[in-house]
Scaffold this active site. Structure first.
Site, PDB file in Angstrom:
ATOM      1  N   ASP A  11       2.922  36.609 119.248  1.00  0.00           N
ATOM      2  CA  ASP A  11       4.154  35.817 119.198  1.00  0.00           C
ATOM      3  C   ASP A  11       5.227  36.755 118.663  1.00  0.00           C
ATOM      4  O   ASP A  11       5.172  37.175 117.508  1.00  0.00           O
ATOM      5  CB  ASP A  11       3.930  34.623 118.261  1.00  0.00           C
ATOM      6  CG  ASP A  11       5.182  33.773 118.076  1.00  0.00           C
ATOM      7  OD1 ASP A  11       6.281  34.212 118.496  1.00  0.00           O
ATOM      8  OD2 ASP A  11       5.058  32.676 117.494  1.00  0.00           O
ATOM      9  N   TYR A 228       1.016  32.546 105.091  1.00  0.00           N
ATOM     10  CA  TYR A 228       1.173  31.924 106.404  1.00  0.00           C
ATOM     11  C   TYR A 228       2.288  32.594 107.189  1.00  0.00           C
ATOM     12  O   TYR A 228       3.415  32.673 106.721  1.00  0.00           O
ATOM     13  CB  TYR A 228       1.490  30.426 106.254  1.00  0.00           C
ATOM     14  CG  TYR A 228       1.666  29.764 107.607  1.00  0.00           C
ATOM     15  CD1 TYR A 228       0.585  29.677 108.477  1.00  0.00           C
ATOM     16  CD2 TYR A 228       2.889  29.261 108.013  1.00  0.00           C
ATOM     17  CE1 TYR A 228       0.724  29.087 109.724  1.00  0.00           C
ATOM     18  CE2 TYR A 228       3.037  28.661 109.256  1.00  0.00           C
ATOM     19  CZ  TYR A 228       1.945  28.582 110.106  1.00  0.00           C
ATOM     20  OH  TYR A 228       2.089  28.007 111.333  1.00  0.00           O
ATOM     21  N   LYS A 231       0.214  30.679 113.558  1.00  0.00           N
ATOM     22  CA  LYS A 231      -1.199  30.489 113.863  1.00  0.00           C
ATOM     23  C   LYS A 231      -1.722  31.629 114.731  1.00  0.00           C
ATOM     24  O   LYS A 231      -0.950  32.331 115.384  1.00  0.00           O
ATOM     25  CB  LYS A 231      -1.392  29.145 114.562  1.00  0.00           C
ATOM     26  CG  LYS A 231      -1.807  28.042 113.596  1.00  0.00           C
ATOM     27  CD  LYS A 231      -3.035  28.427 112.786  1.00  0.00           C
ATOM     28  CE  LYS A 231      -3.575  27.299 111.952  1.00  0.00           C
ATOM     29  NZ  LYS A 231      -4.233  27.720 110.718  1.00  0.00           N
TER      30      LYS A 231
HETATM   31  P1  13P Z   1      10.567  27.672 108.586  1.00  0.00           P
HETATM   32  O1  13P Z   1      11.574  26.811 109.263  1.00  0.00           O
HETATM   33  O2  13P Z   1      10.737  27.754 107.099  1.00  0.00           O
HETATM   34  O3  13P Z   1      10.376  28.999 109.232  1.00  0.00           O
HETATM   35  O4  13P Z   1       9.135  26.983 108.705  1.00  0.00           O
HETATM   36  C1  13P Z   1       8.772  26.107 109.664  1.00  0.00           C
HETATM   37  C2  13P Z   1       7.913  26.714 110.672  1.00  0.00           C
HETATM   38  O5  13P Z   1       8.254  26.678 111.821  1.00  0.00           O
HETATM   39  C3  13P Z   1       6.645  27.360 110.242  1.00  0.00           C
HETATM   40  O6  13P Z   1       6.333  28.446 111.054  1.00  0.00           O
HETATM   41  P1  13P Z   2       3.104  29.562 116.099  1.00  0.00           P
HETATM   42  O1  13P Z   2       1.903  30.163 115.400  1.00  0.00           O
HETATM   43  O2  13P Z   2       2.822  29.216 117.513  1.00  0.00           O
HETATM   44  O3  13P Z   2       4.284  30.462 115.948  1.00  0.00           O
HETATM   45  O4  13P Z   2       3.437  28.187 115.388  1.00  0.00           O
HETATM   46  C1  13P Z   2       3.877  28.222 114.086  1.00  0.00           C
HETATM   47  C2  13P Z   2       4.170  26.900 113.466  1.00  0.00           C
HETATM   48  O5  13P Z   2       4.158  26.836 112.267  1.00  0.00           O
HETATM   49  C3  13P Z   2       4.466  25.731 114.285  1.00  0.00           C
HETATM   50  O6  13P Z   2       4.832  24.629 113.489  1.00  0.00           O
HETATM   51 MG    MG Z   3       5.936  31.055 116.774  1.00  0.00          MG
HETATM   52 MG    MG Z   4       2.160  30.485 119.016  1.00  0.00          MG
END
Ligand code: 13P
Ligand code: 13P
Ligand code: MG
Ligand code: MG
Length: 365
Positions: A11, A228, A231
């Site tokens: 990603d 984190y 994913k």
């Molecule tokens: P942020 O908006 O703080 O990046 O977190 C939300 C999210 O999308 C987690 O990846």
């Molecule tokens: P991705 O791992 O696909 O970027 O998703 C992150 C996330 O926190 C979605 O809510």
């Molecule tokens: Mg993403």
């Molecule tokens: Mg993804």
């Protein structure tokens, strides 16, 4: 002829939020791999996406963990990140956890699945890709494909599959591995792979010929990064037909939208929905988690395809069920088992809230 099949994904920026990939990123990656094909490094390539993950599918003769191939991929991701930053895509460079390339892309964030094969007279392969879920999500489908006779009738009635398959399982927390023989060790196997947050099926081998049948990416981003960052969104290559399960036996497990880890903020359980590549757009609560399946026939390393295997209408019911399960799970809001158990949650305020309230906790006795 020996062919290496490499599927490497990352990603490098989401459009919009984490819901999709931007077409300019895909086009730029395709140009980068086209150059490598012209130079003779790659035999062939296909660039696609699953949700916000950029997927590079490549064939070559360089073997696994080859520095030139991994450098090509790393450079493609770095260039893509520059473009993602210019477009201000969300989480630009999200999965690139190292500053500089150091010989092997493994452990640097991107997911890697590679296998060296002797191409058969006909070599149908399926490449599974997922978004909004973790390494280990392929455990149940792989078990069904290669060890469950209620899924794969070939295990019962095809003499070249009757000996069963061997499963390489990785303990992703302790960095250990073990091989189990199916069918005789399926109960032992299931003790481990039924806990996919810790144990992931890395590879499967035919016990008829010892040939590789399947390989998955098993890297856990949060364990690499120590926090984190998104994913894992794993990939999995499966060879089909002949001594391997038929295409339809390989796809059949996805008629059950089984519960996987991932979804919103990587911190929820939700159903894995099988979808066509264009429908890999996890939008509802950043989900529900998606799986796509690209089918190819290999012809001297050339990737003939893809066929978008989950576009088929016979997966409509699974999608419908996934949406119903998604509704049901969502109604639990912040409660387990929709929310992941504390130790698996990737995204948590627990340490700071617990610290703030430390003085207010009193012992019961
Ligand atoms: P942020 O908006 O703080 O990046 O977190 C939300 C999210 O999308 C987690 O990846
Ligand atoms: P991705 O791992 O696909 O970027 O998703 C992150 C996330 O926190 C979605 O809510
Ligand atoms: Mg993403
Ligand atoms: Mg993804």
């Amino acid at each position: 002829m020996k062919i290496t099949l490499s599927v490497i994904k990352a990603d490098i920026g989401g459009y919009v939020g984490h819901s999709e990939s931007h077409p300019d990123i895909l086009a730029q990656a395709a140009r980068s791999l086209a150059k490598a094909k012209q130079s003779g490094l790659l035999i062939d390539y296909y660039v696609t996406k699953c949700g916000d993950d950029l997927q590079l599918i490549m064939t070559h003769k360089m073997g696994e963990e080859n520095e030139k191939i991994h450098k090509l991929v790393w450079d493609t991701f770095v260039e893509g990140t520059k473009l993602a930053k210019a477009l201000k895509l969300y989480g630009a460079g999200q999965d690139l956890l190292a500053d500089a390339f150091s010989g092997n892309i493994k452990g640097m964030g991107p997911g890697v699945a590679e296998m060296v094969i002797e191409e058969r007279k006909s070599e149908p392969i399926i490449i599974f890709m997922a978004d909004k879920t973790s390494a280990g999500s392929w455990n149940m489908p792989l078990y069904k494909m290669f060890a469950d006779p209620f899924n794969t009738i070939g295990l019962v009635i095809a003499s070249n599959m009757h000996k069963g398959f061997a499963f390489d399982v990785h303990d992703v927390k302790e960095h250990k591995k073990i091989t189990f023989n199916a069918p005789e060790e399926i109960y032992d196997l299931l003790v481990f792979i039924g806990a996919p947050s810790r144990y992931a099926v890395k590879a499967v081998y035919s016990r008829e010929t010892n040939e590789i049948a399947s390989v998955s990416s098993t890297q856990r981003l949060s364990l690499i990064a120590g926090r984190y960052v998104g994913k894992d969104d794993p990939v999995c290559i499966v060879r089909t037909q002949g001594i391997f399960p038929a295409v339809g036996e390989v796809l059949e497990p996805f008629t059950l939208p089984h519960l996987v880890e991932g979804w919103m903020r990587g911190s929820h359980h939700g159903p894995l929905m099988p979808v066509s590549a264009p429908d890999s757009t996890p939008t509802r609560f950043d989900g529900p988690p998606r799986a796509t399946a690209a089918g190819f026939q290999l012809a001297d390393g050339k990737l003939v395809g893809p066929r978008d295997m989950f576009a088929d209408k016979s997966f409509d019911l699974a999608r419908q069920q996934a949406n119903e399960i998604a509704n049901y799970m969502r109604r639990h809001g912040p409660f387990e088992p929709h929310r992941l158990p504390l130790e698996e949650m990737e995204y948590t305020t627990m340490p700071e809230v617990a610290k703030k309230l430390e003085g207010r906790f009193t012992h019961l006795d």
